[in-house]
Each structure stands twice: as structure tokens, then as C-alpha cells.
Scaffold this motif. Structure first.
Motif, PDB file in Angstrom:
ATOM      1  N   GLY A 314       5.891 -23.721  10.112  1.00  0.00           N
ATOM      2  CA  GLY A 314       7.177 -23.367   9.505  1.00  0.00           C
ATOM      3  C   GLY A 314       8.362 -23.437  10.450  1.00  0.00           C
ATOM      4  N   LEU A 317      11.894 -22.774   9.081  1.00  0.00           N
ATOM      5  CA  LEU A 317      12.152 -21.382   8.745  1.00  0.00           C
ATOM      6  C   LEU A 317      12.240 -20.508   9.990  1.00  0.00           C
ATOM      7  N   VAL A 320      15.778 -20.878  10.872  1.00  0.00           N
ATOM      8  CA  VAL A 320      16.624 -20.120   9.947  1.00  0.00           C
ATOM      9  C   VAL A 320      16.531 -18.624  10.261  1.00  0.00           C
ATOM     10  N   SER A 321      15.303 -18.147  10.510  1.00  0.00           N
ATOM     11  CA  SER A 321      15.154 -16.708  10.708  1.00  0.00           C
ATOM     12  C   SER A 321      15.813 -16.257  12.008  1.00  0.00           C
ATOM     13  N   MET A 355      17.566  -2.769   7.573  1.00  0.00           N
ATOM     14  CA  MET A 355      16.326  -3.149   6.881  1.00  0.00           C
ATOM     15  C   MET A 355      16.284  -4.653   6.641  1.00  0.00           C
ATOM     16  N   ALA A 358      14.770  -6.814   9.167  1.00  0.00           N
ATOM     17  CA  ALA A 358      13.309  -6.808   9.278  1.00  0.00           C
ATOM     18  C   ALA A 358      12.698  -7.993   8.560  1.00  0.00           C
ATOM     19  N   ILE A 359      13.423  -8.553   7.561  1.00  0.00           N
ATOM     20  CA  ILE A 359      12.829  -9.637   6.767  1.00  0.00           C
ATOM     21  C   ILE A 359      12.626 -10.908   7.610  1.00  0.00           C
ATOM     22  N   PRO A 360      13.697 -11.444   8.243  1.00  0.00           N
ATOM     23  CA  PRO A 360      13.448 -12.640   9.060  1.00  0.00           C
ATOM     24  C   PRO A 360      12.459 -12.386  10.195  1.00  0.00           C
ATOM     25  N   VAL A 363       9.072 -12.652   8.731  1.00  0.00           N
ATOM     26  CA  VAL A 363       8.753 -14.060   8.486  1.00  0.00           C
ATOM     27  C   VAL A 363       8.210 -14.712   9.755  1.00  0.00           C
ATOM     28  N   ILE A 365       6.600 -13.306  12.164  1.00  0.00           N
ATOM     29  CA  ILE A 365       5.241 -12.819  12.412  1.00  0.00           C
ATOM     30  C   ILE A 365       4.234 -13.624  11.590  1.00  0.00           C
ATOM     31  N   PHE A 366       4.535 -13.785  10.279  1.00  0.00           N
ATOM     32  CA  PHE A 366       3.624 -14.545   9.426  1.00  0.00           C
ATOM     33  C   PHE A 366       3.482 -15.982   9.929  1.00  0.00           C
ATOM     34  N   ASN A 367       4.592 -16.574  10.359  1.00  0.00           N
ATOM     35  CA  ASN A 367       4.512 -17.954  10.830  1.00  0.00           C
ATOM     36  C   ASN A 367       3.652 -18.079  12.087  1.00  0.00           C
ATOM     37  N   VAL A 394       4.445  -5.432  15.173  1.00  0.00           N
ATOM     38  CA  VAL A 394       4.500  -5.084  13.750  1.00  0.00           C
ATOM     39  C   VAL A 394       4.583  -3.567  13.588  1.00  0.00           C
TER      40      VAL A 394
ATOM     41  N   ASP B  88       1.779 -27.851   9.504  1.00  0.00           N
ATOM     42  CA  ASP B  88       2.907 -27.086  10.058  1.00  0.00           C
ATOM     43  C   ASP B  88       3.818 -26.493   8.989  1.00  0.00           C
ATOM     44  N   GLU B  94       5.413 -19.755   2.502  1.00  0.00           N
ATOM     45  CA  GLU B  94       6.618 -19.294   3.193  1.00  0.00           C
ATOM     46  C   GLU B  94       7.545 -18.535   2.260  1.00  0.00           C
TER      47      GLU B  94
END
Lengths: 659, 308
Positions: A314, A317, A320-321, A355, A358-360, A363, A365-367, A394, B88, B94
Motif C-alpha cells: 500500500g 496510501l 497519503v497517511s 482522534m 489515529a486513523i492514518p 492505516v 500499522i495495517f500496511n 498500537v 503490494d 485498504e
């Protein structure tokens, strides 16, 4: 004459610096300095010190100097931390006087943030950013050296405070009016303001330098969306620095004026507004925490991809984040003082914006997890820090969201819950990242690997020590223990948790000892890196030999893909194999100059003079600064040409020249 | 309304978690933040628990994914997991992790905003007891403009009704905090900030300064004694009648940089507390003036023209 001497002794060595432990350190320092001077003289290294280090403008050497400074400061800040933990280990303890305790927690915070984490990050910028983007140096090499020396002299000024005159004692945030003369007459706070102003100048210049470097100096073909994530994080961090440091500079300067020239911006008397300082400080301070962590987001993005042997998941993203974090981080500063009477509208707004950030972050972390997904994870020491980072960060982030809930923050604010939270994110994010980067890029910087076995020992000690130290502090917070208290009575149920925390701090101290041993051992016996690519890396710095020659790239590479070096290897190419003698041309390189060092020394003299209000000394320093700037402004002899033959010989000796 | 349907399940969860986690340490009542004794502290605790549960969900999801990936994709000989070095991105995955945290945060955000506004309005009560609090170096001065009494390092409040604390400092900043009654508020020189708290039942609740203010700072502890309203009236009248009033000389003594024990005064000099306050409590907006007169005190909203 005797009265002058007694004045000097009284001013420079007040009772607060005549404590037995400090006197012991004084003696150690004197012997240490004598030892260094004797060593340099006996081995005839003064010339080499001057030519190779003090006057260098080479980004790779500046990186080494930043790194040494950062590790020294990690030691100092760590000793402060252990002293704090020793004092808090028992109720009603008097391990040290209260006045010294106040100084110790102040210097711990200030040093760890401004003089450990920041230079460590700049060491990484300097060590790899030009290599990653295929450049021969940063955009402004002389400015880069100046940044370093301003930082170093700021750090030196800050550190002399505890042996000469007395340390600052108002916490790393230095809220007025406690920093005013009415409550704080000694020179300590002057040291704080001046040292941070001087180092802050250097930091601002670093921000400008790396912003321009990442925008202007990239190799042909490396578009923005082909930059390695670490370069993205450098660019974003530099932009954050550029806009975050001015408010800090203003706040520090106004506080200094209050102390030196009798103004009343933030004083208790004459209608000063301490609240305004708090706003200015956190207008800097919140972007600052992202300045501290975003570069490590970049490091983790490189490390996880390399050791999972897989492309970063990603990438668009991730960009972006990181940009979202950059913009949002300017809009959250009030969450540091929900409890200062802003209305519910203001508090709710900043709670929500906090808050949102925290979203980006989530993101990212997930990536990172999905970068590992479908890869082949190698458990190197650098990767271990990455793997420790994800769960730790986290949890730290989750407690951060708890603190963003405004009414909950009314309770959590300034309690040990807050202390545990920010150590959780700063150690779990920044320090784990710095250590990961240290193991990852050490071969590139020094030409040998750090021993992995010892590295794993240091890692496990550090990781376990960290959790043992800070988990109890969350519970201490829930039990109502507030930060910066010198001691506490028995009966609140704080004792056992504090003991556990202190034990954890000792484990972390042991980890530091192992880390130093690891470095020293590896410098002598470490496995040499002969390929330049020990980890099977993905980005351009691994295309170069280790350590990297002065000119970095004999021929500037052309980039076609995101992980340029990985793609080249996939196609069976290498920079080394394809280098022909006729491709090598003369290279224009920046020339060494003593100006950055001298300007740093001048700022130190000026700062020292102002600390004690010894105006003649301050003026001498100021004149030094002006002379350096004038000389530098008219010094056109600032570069030299490295002959193609020299480069060919170097490359040939590394076995990288064709034919 | 959202509040209501989420409240019941998490209450039970909270009880289980607290009983298991904290009382095992043998001293549950010392977790003051989790043991509120009034409506302010309770509503703050509810939010803490709601947010903790939402965050626990995030942590659980991340941990499961993380440890699964870590174990499945280790670089070990014979690992049969698929190796996809070029994979990737995945659009829907996502999108999921932009949306998931956003949803969970919305769950926290709505009650957060509601409570933030609610805590800033003192519940309707006729003439709440007002206590003017001044942090001094290193002691607390409590003045009762309605009852004309003053205390040092302890306060007495009526239980079961909201009390308005007006906070200022004649010292470096401090923070006024009685954890079991509710969250803190700073005391700052040249400003007066409001904070309302309520003790549901009589008892003694400890408070302390939460903002560092010098070498005697850790001794800035005080007790808040909640007594029945009738006992409070009796205490105030008795104190006003019998204790000697604070003189200007006494006040100047308190300004010295030291720590002192408890003290009680049957009155205090005017002009030892600022008359202009800023805050939203009571009037709902902006700055207001506190007018002391013999009938008690009045709060007059300030306009630009009446400024001083």
C-alpha cells in the motif's frame, strides 16, 4: 581581587553543583579531558581530527558525529532516568535533594527529546538520504555542517549547566511563571532557553536543507512516487520542522527576555500571560512528537520490506497517511492542555482532531502487517525491533486515544498514566525505530555488521525492561500518582508498583550496556561487509560499497522503479558491473571549511556569556558569529574537483570497475 | 441514546475486568480514578471504559493479524506459505482499515463531545456553594465568598449538591485535582477558571496539585471533606462566628515560599481574589464578572463596554 574570585566561585559553583556525586563527575571529566588530549598528542591525531572531522562537510561524517553525540546523550539521559527511578523506589526517600531531583527530571526530558532523539534522527537523515536518492551530498553541505555544530554547541551548553552554575529545573516544558526570576533566580533556565535556541537554529536549518535535498537532488527518474518511504518521511519531517520550530523559538526568546531584560510577557506580575507560552510551546510541541516519530515510520517501512523480502504494502496510501499526519499534527496542540479552561467547543474540537490522527496512523500499522503477509520474515535484530514496535505502538496509540477523550483527560492529565503513554509511544516508536535503523544501516555507515547474537541480547533486555518499567506506571496513574513529584508518602499503594518500575529501568540500563559492548566488540571483530549489500536490500544505498566513498556515486544512477536497487538486481544488473571507465568524470565536491565549527564555538561563547549576563563575553561571541557569517558570505572558494582518475582508482580497488 | 444501549454490557465487562485485574492486587479502592465518588468522576470513568473497550477491539484485531503473519510467514526451511514478493496492495483491504478505525472512533467521539459539554455546565441548583481556590507556593487557600470563611490546605463541602470551585493562582501554575470527585483544572495567575464537582455522599477525599511548581510541590496535598448540607451550614456559621478572621498580614505570610499545616479563618480580606473570571460554566458563554454583595454573589456576563 579576592572578592572577584569569590564572586566567580559563588556564581559558577553555587552549592547546587557542589554535591558529592557532581564533584566526582567533575574529577572524572578533568581526567577524561586530560586523557583525550594526551592520547591525541601522543598519537599525533590533532591534524586528522581537524581535517577529517571538525572541518568536514561530508554528510556521511556528519552523520557519524551526530550518532556519537546521540549515543552520549542517551547515556546521560539514561543515567538521569535511573536517578529518577532510584528516588521514587521507596516512599519518603531522600536519595537526592528535592532541588536536584527537579533538575534531573528536567534534564532527562530535555536531553532525551532535543539532544538524543533529534540528533539520532539527523544521523539517519545524513547517513542515508543522499545515498537513497542517488545524490553526492545534501543540497547545502556547509549549512549542514553548521546545523551540526549549532546542535553540538547547544548540547554542550546545556550539559555544562550541571557542573557550572546549576541545571534548569522547571521540567522540559519550562512553563512560566515558574521559569521567571521571581521563582527561579539561578542561571539554570537561562541555560535551557539559550541551549534550545542555539540547537533549534541548527534544527531549523536541517529542516530547510533536507526539504531542498529531497525535492531537488533526486537522481533522474526518481519521481515523488518512486521515492523510498524513508525519503518521504524525511521530506515530511523537514516540512514539519520548518513550520514547527518558529513558535518554539518565539516562546523561548520571549521567556529569555523576561529573565534577562525584565520584560513581562509571561510573568506573574504586570499582567503577563503564561497561557500564551503554553499555546506557543505546544504549537511546536505537538508537531514535534511527529517530528520524532515520522522518520521512524520511514525506517520501519524500509526494514519491514527488506526483511520480509517483499514490496511495501500500500505504498500510495502510506504516502497519503504520512501527509495526513503532517497536516493534522498542526491542529491538535490544545490536547496538551484540555485542563486549562478552554471552552467545551475548543476542547471537543481538539479531542476530535486528535482522534482523527489515529486513523492514518492505524492505516500504517495495517500496511506494515500486510507487508509481512506473503513474505519471508527474517528475524534479524533490526527486524526484532520492528516486530516489537508494532504491538507496543498500537498499545501506546490506544492509550493516546484514551487521553484524547476530553473528559477522561481531565483525570489522566499529568498523572503517571500520561507518563506511561508517552514513553510507550516515544520509546516504542522512536527509540525502537532508532535502534532498528542502527542495526540496519550500521554496515553502510561503518563497513561491518553489528554482532547479531549480542544484538538480540540487547533487544530482549531492552524490550522486557521497557514493559516492566512502564506497565506499572499506567496503574500508578490510575492510583492518582502525579508526575514530577519528588517523593510520596506511604499509604497510597504506590510503593510496590514503583519498585517494579525501577527494576524495569535497571533492566533497560543493562540493555544499554550490552548495546555499547555490542558496538565496541563489532567495531573490532564484527563481520566486514564486503558486498555493500548485506541484507539483500531494496533501495539505492545498498548499491554502493560499505563504507561509501567520499563521492557516493561514481556515476549517478537512473531510476525506473520504486525499489530501484531490488529491481536492478531482479534484472541481473548492478551499478558496479556496468560501470565503465569512460563513464567516470570529474566530480565537483564541497570543500572542507572551519566556518561551521567556528560559528558553533562563537554561539557557545555568546550563550555562555548571556547565561551569566556577562555582556562582554556575550558580545565577543556575537562578534565571532558576525565575522564567521561575513567571511562565509564572501568565501567563493567552496568546492574542489575530484579527478576522474582518483574515482576510477577507488572503484577499481573495490572491484567495481568494468574491464 | 447510543449511550444507553452500550452502557449495560460494558458495565458488566468493566466489573469483571476491574475485579479480576485490580482487586487481585489487594487494594482496589486505591485506584482512585476507577472509584469515583461523584457524578463528574463517574461520567469521566464511563468514557474511559467505553474508549478502553473500543481500543481493546482495535488491539485485538491488530494482534491477531500480526501474530498470524509473524508465525505463518517466518523465513524457515520448509515453510509452505505462499511467497508473493510483488504483492503490494489490495484496494478493499485498504478501504477496510480506513473505515474500521473511523467507525470505532465515532463510537467514542459522540459521547465524548456530549460529556465535554455536559461537564461544562453546572447542573441547575439554586445558589451553589462557591469556593474560591488560590494556589500559593506551596499551599492551597480556600475562600468561601458566600459563607465568609477561609481555610488552608483543606476544604469542607456539602455532599449531594454541586459545588463551584473558582480557581486562580498567586504562584506558578498548579492543577487542582481531587481524583475521586472528578478531573482537574489548572490554577493560573491572572485568570479565574471554573470547575464544578460534587460528592455523592459524605466522606473525605484527597486532592493534590498535579502541575509541578517548585521544590515543595509534592507537599501540596489537601483533603476535601464532604458533609451533609446541614452540617456544612453549621460548620460555616460556627467557623465564621468563632474563628478569627484572616488579616492582610496573615495573607502575606501565606505568600511566603514554604509549606504550612491546616488553618481555619472566620473571614478574609477583600481583594485577595480576582473579580474577573473567564469561563463557560453557569452563564454559558465567555467572560463574566463576579459581584460580591451582602446577599451573596452574582454572576454578570461581561460585554466589551463594561470591561473594568
Amino acid at each position: 581581587m579576592p572578592s572577584f574570585v569569590s564572586y566567580l566561585i559563588h556564581t559558577l559553583f553555587p552549592p547546587s553543583v557542589r554535591l558529592p556525586d557532581i564533584l566526582l563527575i567533575d574529577v572524572g571529566l578533568v581526567f577524561g579531558i586530560i586523557g583525550i588530549v594526551v592520547f591525541l598528542t601522543k598519537t599525533g591525531r590533532w591534524g586528522s581530527l581537524w581535517r577529517d572531522w571538525l572541518t568536514t562537510v561530508d554528510h556521511k561524517k556528519i552523520a557519524v558525529m551526530y550518532l556519537i553525540a546521540a549515543l552520549l546523550m542517551l547515556f546521560r539521559g539514561g543515567v538521569d532516568a535511573l536517578m529518577i527511578r532510584a528516588q521514587l523506589a521507596a516512599p519518603g526517600a531522600h536519595f537526592m535533594p528535592a532541588s536536584q531531583y527537579d533538575e534531573v527530571f528536567t534534564t532527562h526530558g530535555t536531553i532525551m527529546i532535543f539532544f538524543m532523539a533529534m540528533p539520532f534522527i539527523f544521523a539517519l537523515f545524513n547517513a542515508v538520504v543522499p545515498l537513497m536518492i542517488g545524490a553526492r551530498d545534501v543540497a547545502f553541505p556547509r549549512l549542514n555542517a553548521m546545523s551540526y555544530w549549532l546542535f553540538a554547541m547547544g548540547a554542550a551548553l546545556f550539559n555544562v549547566s550541571f557542573i557550572i552554575g546549576g541545571s534548569p529545573n522547571a521540567g522540559w516544558t519550562a512553563y512560566p511563571p515558574y521559569t521567571g526570576l521571581a521563582y527561579n533566580p539561578g542561571p539554570g533556565e537561562n541555560y535551557y532557553f539559550l541551549a534550545l535556541l542555539i540547537a533549534g537554529l541548527g534544527t531549523t536549518m536541517t529542516g530547510i536543507n533536507f526539504l531542498v535535498t529531497t525535492i531537488r537532488m533526486r537522481a533522474p527518474g526518481m519521481t515523488l512516487m518512486k521515492m523510498p518511504m524513508f525519503v518521504w518521511s524525511t521530506m515530511v519531517t523537514s516540512a514539519l520542522i520548518l513550520f514547527a520550530f518558529p513558535p518554539l523559538t518565539v516562546a523561548l526568546a520571549m521567556s529569555l527576555f523576561d529573565r534577562l531584560f525584565g520584560s513581562s510577557f509571561f510573568t506573574l506580575a504586570h499582567g503577563g500571560m503564561p497561557m500564551m507560552y503554553v499555546n506557543l510551546f505546544w504549537l511546536f510541541g505537538h508537531p514535534e512528537v511527529y517530528i520524532l516519530v515520522i522518520p521512524l515510520f520511514g525506517v520501519f517501512s524500509e526494514v519491514v520490506a527488506t526483511y520480509s523480502r517483499k514490496a511495501l504494502f500500500g505504498y500510495p496510501l502510506m504516502v497519503v497517511s504520512i501527509l495526513a499526519i503532517m497536516f493534522l499534527s498542526y491542529g491538535t496542540w490544545v490536547h496538551h492542555f484540555f485542563t486549562m479552561g478552554a471552552g467545551p467547543g475548543v476542547n471537543a474540537f481538539f479531542g476530535l482532531s486528535t482522534m482523527l490522527i489515529a486513523i492514518p496512523t492505524g492505516v500504517k500499522i495495517f500496511n506494515w502487517i500486510f507487508t509481512m503477509w506473503g513474505g519471508r520474515i527474517q528475524m534479524t535484530t533490526a527486524m526484532l525491533y520492528q516486530l516489537a514496535f508494532i504491538p507496543t505502538f498500537v498499545i501506546g496509540g490506544a492509550t493516546g486515544v484514551l487521553l484524547a477523550v476530553v473528559p477522561a483527560d481531565y483525570q489522566f492529565h499529568n498523572s503517571y498514566f500520561l507518563i506511561a503513554h508517552f514513553h510507550n509511544v516515544i520509546i516504542g516508536g522512536t527509540v525502537f525505530g532508532l535502534l532498528s535503523a542502527l542495526y540496519y544501516w550500521w554496515p553502510k555507515m561503518f563497513g561491518m555488521k553489528l554482532n547479531e547474537r549480542q544484538g538480540r541480547w540487547a533487544f530482549w533486555l531492552f524490550f522486557i525492561g521497557f514493559w516492566v518499567t512502564f506497565t506499572p506506571q499506567y496503574f500508578l496513574g490510575l492510583k492518582g500518582m502525579t508526575r514530577r513529584i519528588y517523593t510520596y508518602p506511604a499509604g497510597f499503594g504506590w510503593h510496590q508498583l514503583n519498585v517494579i518500575s525501577t527494576v524495569g529501568a535497571l533492566i533497560m540500563g543493562a540493555a544499554f550496556v550490552v548495546l555499547v559492548y555490542n558496538i565496541v566488540w563489532s567495531l573490532r571483530f564484527g563481520e566486514r561487509d564486503l558486498t555493500g549489500d548485506p541484507w539483500d536490500g531494496r533501495t539505492l544505498e545498498w548499491a554502493l560499497p560499505s563504507p561509501v566513498p567520499e563521492y557516493n556515486f561514481a556515476r549517478i544512477p537512473v531510476v525506473h522503479e520504486r525499489d530501484a536497487w531490488w529491481a536492478m538486481k531482479q534484472r541481473g544488473q548492478s551499478l558496479a558491473g556496468s560501470l565503465r571507465a569512460e563513464d567516470v568524470h570529474d566530480v565537483e565536491m564541497p570543500k572542507n571549511t572551519p566556518i561551521p565549527f567556528l560559528i558553533g564555538v562563537s554561539f557557545f561563547v555568546m550563550g555562555f556569556g548571556m547565561t551569566f549576563k556577562w555582556w562582554p563575553i556575550a558580545i565577543i561571541g556575537f562578534i565571532g558569529v558576525i565575522l564567521c557569517l561575513l567571511f562565509s558570505g564572501f568565501d567563493y572558494d567552496d568546492h574542489h574537483h575530484l579527478k576522474a582518475d582518483v574515482i576510477r582508482n577507488t572503484e577499481a580497488s573495490l572491484g567495481r570497475l568494468q574491464g | 441514546m447510543f449511550h444507553q444501549w452500550v452502557k449495560r454490557p460494558y458495565r458488566k465487562l468493566m466489573l469483571v475486568a476491574l475485579v479480576a485485574g485490580l482487586f487481585s492486587a489487594g487494594c482496589g479502592q486505591q485506584y482512585v480514578m476507577l472509584d469515583p465518588a461523584g457524578p463528574v468522576g463517574k461520567s469521566e470513568l464511563h468514557l474511559m471504559i467505553l474508549a478502553s473497550i473500543a481500543m481493546a477491539i482495535v488491539i485485538a484485531i491488530v494482534f491477531v493479524l500480526f501474530f498470524y503473519a509473524l508465525i505463518r510467514f517466518r523465513d524457515k526451511p520448509g515453510n509452505t506459505a505462499p511467497y508473493r514478493p510483488e504483492w503490494d496492495g489490495h484496494k478493499w483491504l485498504e478501504i477496510v482499515w480506513w473505515v474500521l478505525p473511523a467507525v470505532l472512533l465515532t463510537v467514542i467521539a459522540i459521547p465524548m463531545v456530549k460529556t465535554t459539554y455536559a461537564l461544562d455546565r453546572i447542573p441547575k441548583a439554586k445558589d451553589p456553594v462557591v469556593i474560591d481556590v488560590t494556589s500559593l507556593t506551596w499551599k492551597w487557600l480556600f475562600q468561601y465568598p458566600g459563607q465568609h470563611v477561609a481555610t488552608v490546605n483543606y476544604a469542607v463541602i456539602p455532599a449531594g449538591e454541586p459545588v463551584l470551585f473558582e480557581l486562580t493562582a498567586n504562584s506558578p501554575m498548579n492543577a487542582f485535582w481531587v481524583p475521586q470527585l472528578g478531573g482537574m483544572e489548572y490554577t493560573m495567575p491572572n485568570r479565574v477558571l471554573p470547575l464544578w464537582l460534587e460528592a455523592s455522599k459524605p466522606g473525605t477525599y484527597w486532592g493534590r496539585s498535579a502541575q509541578f511548581s517548585g521544590i515543595g510541590f509534592e507537599k501540596m496535598m489537601f483533603n476535601v471533606k464532604a458533609v451533609s448540607p446541614a452540617a456544612f451550614q453549621a460548620w460555616a456559621q460556627n467557623t465564621h462566628a468563632t474563628a478569627s478572621p484572616m488579616t492582610m498580614q496573615d495573607y502575606k505570610q501565606l505568600l511566603k515560599f514554604n509549606t504550612v499545616g491546616n488553618a481555619t479563618y472566620g473571614g478574609y480580606p477583600q481583594d485577595t481574589f480576582p473579580t474577573v473570571a473567564s469561563g463557560f460554566t453557569l452563564t454559558g458563554s465567555g467572560m463574566y464578572t463576579i459581584e460580591h454583595n451582602k446577599n451573596g454573589i452574582k454572576y454578570l456576563p461581561m460585554t466589551m463596554s463594561t470591561n473594568r
